[in-house]
Motif scaffolding. Sequence first.
Motif, PDB file in Angstrom:
ATOM      1  N   TYR A 163     -24.281 -15.028  14.871  1.00 43.28           N
ATOM      2  CA  TYR A 163     -24.708 -14.028  13.887  1.00 43.28           C
ATOM      3  C   TYR A 163     -26.168 -13.634  14.106  1.00 43.28           C
ATOM      4  N   ARG A 164     -27.022 -14.604  14.418  1.00 39.39           N
ATOM      5  CA  ARG A 164     -28.430 -14.294  14.690  1.00 39.39           C
ATOM      6  C   ARG A 164     -28.558 -13.366  15.903  1.00 39.39           C
ATOM      7  N   LEU A 165     -27.784 -13.650  16.943  1.00 35.95           N
ATOM      8  CA  LEU A 165     -27.840 -12.818  18.144  1.00 35.95           C
ATOM      9  C   LEU A 165     -27.335 -11.409  17.856  1.00 35.95           C
ATOM     10  N   SER A 198     -17.282  -9.121  19.815  1.00 36.10           N
ATOM     11  CA  SER A 198     -18.277  -8.044  19.834  1.00 36.10           C
ATOM     12  C   SER A 198     -19.524  -8.474  20.595  1.00 36.10           C
ATOM     13  N   LEU A 199     -19.986  -9.707  20.327  1.00 40.29           N
ATOM     14  CA  LEU A 199     -21.169 -10.213  21.010  1.00 40.29           C
ATOM     15  C   LEU A 199     -20.916 -10.367  22.508  1.00 40.29           C
ATOM     16  N   ILE A 228     -32.248 -16.596  24.296  1.00 41.10           N
ATOM     17  CA  ILE A 228     -30.836 -16.954  24.435  1.00 41.10           C
ATOM     18  C   ILE A 228     -30.042 -15.793  25.021  1.00 41.10           C
ATOM     19  N   LEU A 229     -30.309 -14.590  24.517  1.00 38.14           N
ATOM     20  CA  LEU A 229     -29.569 -13.419  24.971  1.00 38.14           C
ATOM     21  C   LEU A 229     -29.825 -13.146  26.451  1.00 38.14           C
ATOM     22  N   LYS A 230     -31.093 -13.247  26.881  1.00 37.18           N
ATOM     23  CA  LYS A 230     -31.400 -13.051  28.299  1.00 37.18           C
ATOM     24  C   LYS A 230     -30.688 -14.082  29.156  1.00 37.18           C
ATOM     25  N   GLY A 231     -30.642 -15.321  28.674  1.00 39.77           N
ATOM     26  CA  GLY A 231     -29.955 -16.369  29.414  1.00 39.77           C
ATOM     27  C   GLY A 231     -28.464 -16.099  29.538  1.00 39.77           C
ATOM     28  N   LEU A 232     -27.837 -15.673  28.441  1.00 39.91           N
ATOM     29  CA  LEU A 232     -26.399 -15.384  28.478  1.00 39.91           C
ATOM     30  C   LEU A 232     -26.096 -14.208  29.397  1.00 39.91           C
ATOM     31  N   VAL A 233     -26.980 -13.237  29.419  1.00 38.58           N
ATOM     32  CA  VAL A 233     -26.761 -12.068  30.277  1.00 38.58           C
ATOM     33  C   VAL A 233     -26.853 -12.444  31.751  1.00 38.58           C
TER      34      VAL A 233
END
Length: 466
Positions: A434-436, A302-303, A271-276
């Motif tokens: 929160y998980r991210l 913050s995220l 998910i994080l790679k996709g959002l980036v």
Amino acid sequence: MKIALCQINPIIGDFDYNTDLILNATERAKRLGCNLAVFPELCLLGYPPKDLLEKPAFIRENLDHLEKIATRIKGIHVVCGYVDQNPEHTGKPLVNSVALMADSRIQGKGGKRLLPTYDVFDETRYFEPAKKSLLFDLADKRVGVTICEDIWNVGDIEGIPLYPLDPVSGLSTRGIDILINISSSPYTLNKRLVRQNILSSLSLRYKIPTLYCNQVGGNDDLLFDGASMVVDRRGKLVLLGKEFESDLLVWDSEEEYEELRQPPLPEEASILKGLVIGTRDYVRKCGFQEVLVGLSGGIDSSLVAVIAERAVGAQNVTGVSMPSQYTSQISREDSRLLAERLNIKFVEIPITDIFDCYNRGLAEIFRGFEPDVTEENIQARIRGNILMALSNKFGALVLSTGNKSELAMGYCTLYGDLTGGLAVISDVPKTVCYRLARYVNKDKEIIPERVLIRPPSAELKPDQKD
């Protein structure tokens, strides 16, 4: 025969840029000794082109660039997605198409036979189903080419097809040795395994290797994860492209491969790679360099700040804290600390005096009414105005910070915290945020721990909790 799966990141409507991507990847494939270079669905235009398809000049330019590419192809064959005109006199004017190019000319054409109209897809709005798939012979192999949905005739209920037509079955009756699928398949969580299962099922059913080439990158509200792959005739995964990165996979039909037992990325990492990449591509493809993030000291902003820093670099991110009389000292401290840890620019613009001006200006007309959500929303709109003022003055894109849970419930302010050019986490539920954040902090604390354990609050009135 050696086949290159060219997983590229096109820009919608930038024909010169996309042409260069195709030609550069073709040259690389040729240097690697490949007989065939394969590119994603509609890669010449970028997917999804939407209503640009209704502009005749756009279609002509796409066809002109296809011819230009064809004249440059020598010593290798190329399969490339583009849009063609419908040769029939009835139906929609366009066909989602694929061309085979070699020896400086177009040697064959085919098209997409199954057109999706569910979820994010609306292809029957523009396209007529193709009459045939691309089929050709190369290096003693017969190759069939399908486009994206053509292999998805599996249905939501096991054993019930979505369509009466099965393009792969039709190609199989003509004796193919290799099945290729070119795609622009958007990312959803765990979708890589869904695609792999479909490819494995096809390979086992028809006893042929299946090669899958997918687009990568962000185009507006859609993310494409790439993850191109090859499944052998046993239904085993043998090659897998990178997720959320451009890549080039080379498969050799004469080589025996071991099964690739590569587990998927952890959900948080994926998910994080996709959002980036989605943020990076939106910013860059829209012509921006810098971004602004309103920092409240809470989990969402913050995220988003972390994603922004990874997407465009710390030097291109400015965090803006806009405290009011209701903002806690902890929130102010955590906003500044996060900016320091990310090494992004940080400014603090208090809004108390501006809010007081609003209250004085509205005092007469509000006489007799108790303060309520109206005054809370004024604060959010002041912050939105400040962010847009900075955006206008400095040419930076505002990233809004609302999560999916808030948006779904309407817990947001029109012209306030909804302000921005890209809503980075608008498809991410609060629990996943929160998980991210925990995943971001797994090796080193970047987001202050207090942000993760404090009860969330909009801090628009005393003692407020979300």
